[in-house]
Design an enzyme around this catalytic site. Structure first.
Site, PDB file in Angstrom:
ATOM      1  N   GLN A   1       2.801   9.913   1.277  1.00 46.46           N
ATOM      2  CA  GLN A   1       4.096   9.231   1.183  1.00 46.46           C
ATOM      3  C   GLN A   1       4.869   9.595  -0.091  1.00 46.46           C
ATOM      4  O   GLN A   1       6.056   9.317  -0.189  1.00 46.46           O
ATOM      5  CB  GLN A   1       3.915   7.708   1.248  1.00 46.46           C
ATOM      6  CG  GLN A   1       3.451   7.211   2.609  1.00 46.46           C
ATOM      7  CD  GLN A   1       3.324   5.697   2.629  1.00 46.46           C
ATOM      8  OE1 GLN A   1       2.306   5.164   2.217  1.00 46.46           O
ATOM      9  NE2 GLN A   1       4.358   5.007   3.079  1.00 46.46           N
TER      10      GLN A   1
ATOM     11  N   HIS B   1      -2.412   6.918   7.523  1.00 52.20           N
ATOM     12  CA  HIS B   1      -1.470   7.851   6.886  1.00 52.20           C
ATOM     13  C   HIS B   1      -2.140   9.190   6.559  1.00 52.20           C
ATOM     14  O   HIS B   1      -1.525  10.243   6.663  1.00 52.20           O
ATOM     15  CB  HIS B   1      -0.937   7.261   5.572  1.00 52.20           C
ATOM     16  CG  HIS B   1       0.284   6.404   5.727  1.00 52.20           C
ATOM     17  ND1 HIS B   1       1.454   6.879   6.272  1.00 52.20           N
ATOM     18  CD2 HIS B   1       0.522   5.108   5.396  1.00 52.20           C
ATOM     19  CE1 HIS B   1       2.360   5.900   6.266  1.00 52.20           C
ATOM     20  NE2 HIS B   1       1.823   4.817   5.750  1.00 52.20           N
TER      21      HIS B   1
ATOM     22  N   CYS C   1       6.181  -0.530   6.566  1.00 57.46           N
ATOM     23  CA  CYS C   1       5.754   0.675   5.844  1.00 57.46           C
ATOM     24  C   CYS C   1       6.900   1.147   4.965  1.00 57.46           C
ATOM     25  O   CYS C   1       8.053   1.154   5.403  1.00 57.46           O
ATOM     26  CB  CYS C   1       5.383   1.754   6.865  1.00 57.46           C
ATOM     27  SG  CYS C   1       4.854   3.295   6.116  1.00 57.46           S
ATOM     28  N   LEU C   2       6.575   1.547   3.746  1.00 60.08           N
ATOM     29  CA  LEU C   2       7.613   1.993   2.814  1.00 60.08           C
ATOM     30  C   LEU C   2       8.297   3.272   3.308  1.00 60.08           C
ATOM     31  O   LEU C   2       9.409   3.580   2.888  1.00 60.08           O
ATOM     32  CB  LEU C   2       7.025   2.207   1.417  1.00 60.08           C
ATOM     33  CG  LEU C   2       6.540   0.925   0.711  1.00 60.08           C
ATOM     34  CD1 LEU C   2       5.883   1.263  -0.621  1.00 60.08           C
ATOM     35  CD2 LEU C   2       7.684  -0.059   0.501  1.00 60.08           C
TER      36      LEU C   2
ATOM     37  N   HIS D   1      -4.137   0.724   7.880  1.00 59.31           N
ATOM     38  CA  HIS D   1      -2.788   1.313   7.880  1.00 59.31           C
ATOM     39  C   HIS D   1      -2.742   2.535   6.953  1.00 59.31           C
ATOM     40  O   HIS D   1      -2.249   3.598   7.337  1.00 59.31           O
ATOM     41  CB  HIS D   1      -1.779   0.236   7.447  1.00 59.31           C
ATOM     42  CG  HIS D   1      -0.372   0.717   7.269  1.00 59.31           C
ATOM     43  ND1 HIS D   1       0.680   0.218   8.018  1.00 59.31           N
ATOM     44  CD2 HIS D   1       0.180   1.632   6.431  1.00 59.31           C
ATOM     45  CE1 HIS D   1       1.797   0.819   7.635  1.00 59.31           C
ATOM     46  NE2 HIS D   1       1.522   1.676   6.682  1.00 59.31           N
ATOM     47  N   GLU D   2      -3.286   2.374   5.746  1.00 60.52           N
ATOM     48  CA  GLU D   2      -3.244   3.468   4.763  1.00 60.52           C
ATOM     49  C   GLU D   2      -4.148   4.630   5.186  1.00 60.52           C
ATOM     50  O   GLU D   2      -3.789   5.791   5.010  1.00 60.52           O
ATOM     51  CB  GLU D   2      -3.629   2.968   3.368  1.00 60.52           C
ATOM     52  CG  GLU D   2      -2.718   1.886   2.798  1.00 60.52           C
ATOM     53  CD  GLU D   2      -1.245   2.219   2.853  1.00 60.52           C
ATOM     54  OE1 GLU D   2      -0.875   3.400   2.704  1.00 60.52           O
ATOM     55  OE2 GLU D   2      -0.451   1.289   3.074  1.00 60.52           O
TER      56      GLU D   2
ATOM     57  N   GLY E   1       0.829  -1.198   0.000  1.00 62.70           N
ATOM     58  CA  GLY E   1       0.000   0.000   0.000  1.00 62.70           C
ATOM     59  C   GLY E   1       0.863   1.247   0.000  1.00 62.70           C
ATOM     60  O   GLY E   1       2.033   1.203   0.406  1.00 62.70           O
TER      61      GLY E   1
HETATM   62 CO    CO Z   1       2.701   2.932   5.510  1.00 60.70          CO
END
Ligand code: CO
Length: 165
Positions: A51, A135, A89-90, A131-132, A46
């Site tokens: 991000q 953000h 997480c990226l 999770h997304e 995701g």
């Molecule tokens: Co993330």
């Protein structure tokens, strides 16, 4: 399409609240295309707008069979306890942690053309959706993690030890 730079933890931007999308135009479509490409290249499940430096309420996820583009997402109802605990997480490269998430979520969002979508997600997709969504409100999983690991190996060791107990 283009690969965009992923903002990393420590950057204040990740703590900002994203704004609702009002224009479902070419710019949004380009952003979504780039985000899917960037997510796949980075091997993530995701990726949220913030991000890649865009404070809009959008994220993409590929946590099940289908790629989902979620705009102005809302979680309407949650149920149960997700069996999948580990999360990464990226924007927090390498590390991972355990986070409690619901097993099922009933959600509402808009697609790239502004059409309303209602869905129920379970398991990994439910976890990813939560999770997304976080953000978009400036929340990172590390804020909610019950335990952090420096990498996947350390997490694997921890799981192994648990099993032998
Ligand atoms: Co993330």
């Amino acid at each position: 399409m283009a690969i965009r730079n992923i903002v990393k933890e420590g950057d204040e931007l990740l703590r900002k609240k994203s704004k609702p999308v009002v224009d479902f135009d070419k710019n949004l479509h380009m952003l979504l295309d780039d985000m899917v490409e960037t997510m796949h290249k980075a091997e993530g499940a995701g990726l949220a707008g913030v991000q890649v430096g865009v404070l809009k309420r959008v994220f993409v996820m590929h946590a099940g069979k289908e790629i989902r583009e979620c705009i102005n997402p809302k979680i309407l109802k949650e149920e149960g306890e997700n069996k999948i605990k580990v999360e990464g997480c990226l924007s927090v490269p390498g590390k991972c942690g355990t986070v409690d998430r619901p097993e099922k979520v009933w959600v509402e969002y808009q697609d790239r053309n502004g059409n309303k979508v209602n869905k129920k997600f379970t398991g990994f997709e439910a976890k990813c959706f939560c999770h997304e969504s976080d953000h978009l409100d400036g929340i990172l999983y590390i804020d909610k993690a019950t335990k952090m690991f420096k990498d996947r190996n350390e997490y694997g060791e921890y799981e192994k030890k648990k099993e032998t107990k």
